[in-house]
Structure formats: structure tokens, C-alpha cells
Scaffold this motif. Structure first.
Motif, PDB file in Angstrom:
ATOM      1  N   ILE A   1      -5.805  16.526   4.032  1.00 15.05           N
ATOM      2  CA  ILE A   1      -5.406  16.344   2.628  1.00 15.05           C
ATOM      3  C   ILE A   1      -6.259  15.254   1.985  1.00 15.05           C
ATOM      4  CG2 ILE A   1      -3.516  15.603   1.111  1.00 15.05           C
ATOM      5  CD1 ILE A   1      -1.581  16.913   3.150  1.00 15.05           C
ATOM      6  N   THR A   2      -6.511  14.184   2.727  1.00 10.99           N
ATOM      7  CA  THR A   2      -7.341  13.092   2.218  1.00 10.99           C
ATOM      8  C   THR A   2      -8.773  13.560   1.967  1.00 10.99           C
ATOM      9  OG1 THR A   2      -5.981  11.466   3.379  1.00 10.99           O
ATOM     10  CG2 THR A   2      -8.162  10.750   2.699  1.00 10.99           C
TER      11      THR A   2
ATOM     12  N   VAL B   1       1.534  12.811  -0.909  1.00 14.83           N
ATOM     13  CA  VAL B   1       1.913  13.709   0.191  1.00 14.83           C
ATOM     14  C   VAL B   1       1.368  13.207   1.516  1.00 14.83           C
ATOM     15  CG1 VAL B   1       1.565  16.029   1.157  1.00 14.83           C
ATOM     16  CG2 VAL B   1       2.210  15.762  -1.237  1.00 14.83           C
ATOM     17  N   ASP B   2       0.065  12.858   1.566  1.00 12.80           N
ATOM     18  CA  ASP B   2      -0.463  12.426   2.865  1.00 12.80           C
ATOM     19  C   ASP B   2       0.167  11.102   3.306  1.00 12.80           C
ATOM     20  OD1 ASP B   2      -2.181  10.178   2.131  1.00 12.80           O
ATOM     21  OD2 ASP B   2      -3.682  11.585   1.474  1.00 12.80           O
TER      22      ASP B   2
ATOM     23  N   SER C   1      -1.658  14.507  -3.975  1.00 15.09           N
ATOM     24  CA  SER C   1      -2.111  14.617  -2.583  1.00 15.09           C
ATOM     25  C   SER C   1      -2.036  13.268  -1.873  1.00 15.09           C
ATOM     26  CB  SER C   1      -3.535  15.177  -2.518  1.00 15.09           C
ATOM     27  OG  SER C   1      -4.483  14.190  -2.873  1.00 15.09           O
ATOM     28  N   ASP C   2      -2.300  12.189  -2.618  1.00 21.41           N
ATOM     29  CA  ASP C   2      -2.207  10.842  -2.044  1.00 21.41           C
ATOM     30  C   ASP C   2      -0.767  10.534  -1.640  1.00 21.41           C
ATOM     31  OD1 ASP C   2      -3.167   8.392  -1.194  1.00 21.41           O
ATOM     32  OD2 ASP C   2      -3.051   7.482  -3.169  1.00 21.41           O
TER      33      ASP C   2
ATOM     34  N   ILE D   1      -3.435  16.374  -9.375  1.00 22.12           N
ATOM     35  CA  ILE D   1      -3.421  16.955  -8.025  1.00 22.12           C
ATOM     36  C   ILE D   1      -3.870  15.915  -6.999  1.00 22.12           C
ATOM     37  CG2 ILE D   1      -4.533  18.678  -6.531  1.00 22.12           C
ATOM     38  CD1 ILE D   1      -4.602  20.518  -9.055  1.00 22.12           C
TER      39      ILE D   1
ATOM     40  N   ARG E   1      -8.855  15.454  -1.177  1.00 21.61           N
ATOM     41  CA  ARG E   1      -8.826  14.537  -2.328  1.00 21.61           C
ATOM     42  C   ARG E   1     -10.213  13.953  -2.570  1.00 21.61           C
ATOM     43  NH1 ARG E   1      -5.182  11.479  -0.668  1.00 21.61           N
ATOM     44  NH2 ARG E   1      -6.120   9.463  -0.253  1.00 21.61           N
TER      45      ARG E   1
END
Length: 193
Positions: free
Chosen positions: A10-11, A46-47, A43-44, A39, A14
Motif C-alpha cells: 500500500i505504501t 489504512v497501512d 492509503s496512509d 486516495i 502511495r
């Protein structure tokens, strides 16, 4: 691939989002840039949640997450500055602080040892206002009509917190280095048992 690597993927995504975000900002396509920024921000979250919730910490993730944030922020500042929305001296100040801290971190690791970086409150405040300033600059030009005084105020706050956070990290790391070197010197001088 294990689920433990999911936050790293995910990172990385990003980090890759930086390219289209910068492109859209540079071209003045503000709506797509804002959608991709949202988004990236999500994502930040979420991870970070996955790492905290499941303990999926990795050495790569500890390096990758702050690097992705810095690449995204510097890319955005570069695009917004080149578009004429922010003064170039602010870009140099923000990039200069990051370069100073990166060089300081390398020097610390080389001469002192491992460096455990905990974000300082002033750094969190700085990041918050950096994001607010970029959003304000984009909204002012591309979407809303904001009073320019708000942008000037945010520029002053970002400049102040950028300098203050750079100085704060320099002082904290300097004190740690002195304590470490003093302790190492004391251990050398103590007589053998």
C-alpha cells in the motif's frame, strides 16, 4: 507473499501515486489531483491501521512509510511551486529542512549508531500545516476563491514550523549523540574488572 507485506505494498502504491498527482497539479488539473491526494491520504491511514492492528511491522516498512510521505510532500510542493501557487523560497526551505535531517540522520548512524526517530509534536504540526497550505493554494486557484491573506498566513506558519522542527530535531539528536559519546568515552576509561 505474506499478509505482513500488505502495508508495504500500500505504501509503494502511495509512492507511485506521487507521479500522477504531481503531473495533474503541474498541468492545473486540480480535481483529479485532489481525488488522488485523498486516495493517498486514505492509503496512509489504512497501512498505518494494519501495522498497528496486526503488528505487521517490517524493517522495510519502517523506512518506506516516511520515505513515501516525504516523496509525496516534496513532489506536491515542487508542482505547486512550479505552477506559481507558492513562493520558491518556501520550497527551498521545506526541501532544505528534509535534506538537513536526512544528512543528520546519516551522520548520526555513521558516527554514533542506530537512530530511532520518533516524530516530535512540532514536526506533526508542521506536516499538518504543510498539507493545509497546499490544499488551500489549490482550492484558492482551482476551485474556490479564498482570501489571499489566509494563504499568506499559512505560508508564514509553515515557514516558522519548518525551521522550528528542523532545529528541534537537531537539538534532540545532538543531545543523544553527546550522551552516547560521553557514555562510550566513560566506558573506555573505566579500569578492567
Amino acid at each position: 507473499m505474506s499478509l505482513r507485506q500488505l502495508p508495504n505494498l500500500i505504501t509503494l502504491a502511495r509512492m507511485l501515486l506521487t507521479i500522477p498527482i504531481v503531473w495533474f497539479l503541474y498541468r492545473g488539473d486540480y480535481w483529479p489531483a485532489l481525488v488522488l491526494l485523498a486516495i493517498a491520504g486514505f492509503s496512509d491511514v489504512v497501512d498505518g491501521h494494519l501495522v498497528r492492528r496486526y503488528g505487521w511491522t517490517t524493517r522495510l516498512g519502517a523506512w518506506l512509510d516516511p520515505a513515501a510521505d516525504k516523496i509525496l510532500m516534496l513532489g506536491i510542493y515542487l508542482a505547486v511551486t512550479l505552477s506559481g501557487l507558492l513562493p520558491i523560497w518556501l520550497l527551498f526551505l521545506v526541501a532544505g529542512r528534509d535534506l538537513w535531517l536526512s544528512l543528520g540522520s546519516l551522520a548520526y548512524r555513521h558516527w554514533v549508531g542506530p537512530l530511532h526517530v520518533e516524530p516530535l509534536m512540532i514536526s506533526k504540526i508542521n506536516t499538518f500545516f504543510q498539507i493545509l497550505l497546499v490544499l488551500g493554494a489549490i482550492l484558492k486557484v482551482g476551485i474556490l476563491e479564498l482570501d489571499p491573506i489566509w494563504i499568506r498566513l499559512l505560508i508564514a506558519i509553515v515557514a516558522f514550523t519548518t525551521v522550528a522542527s528542523g532545529l528541534a530535531y537537531t537539538v534532540v539528536w545532538g543531545q543523544r549523540a553527546r550522551q552516547h559519546l560521553r557514555a562510550a568515552g566513560g566506558n573506555r576509561e573505566s579500569p578492567p574488572a
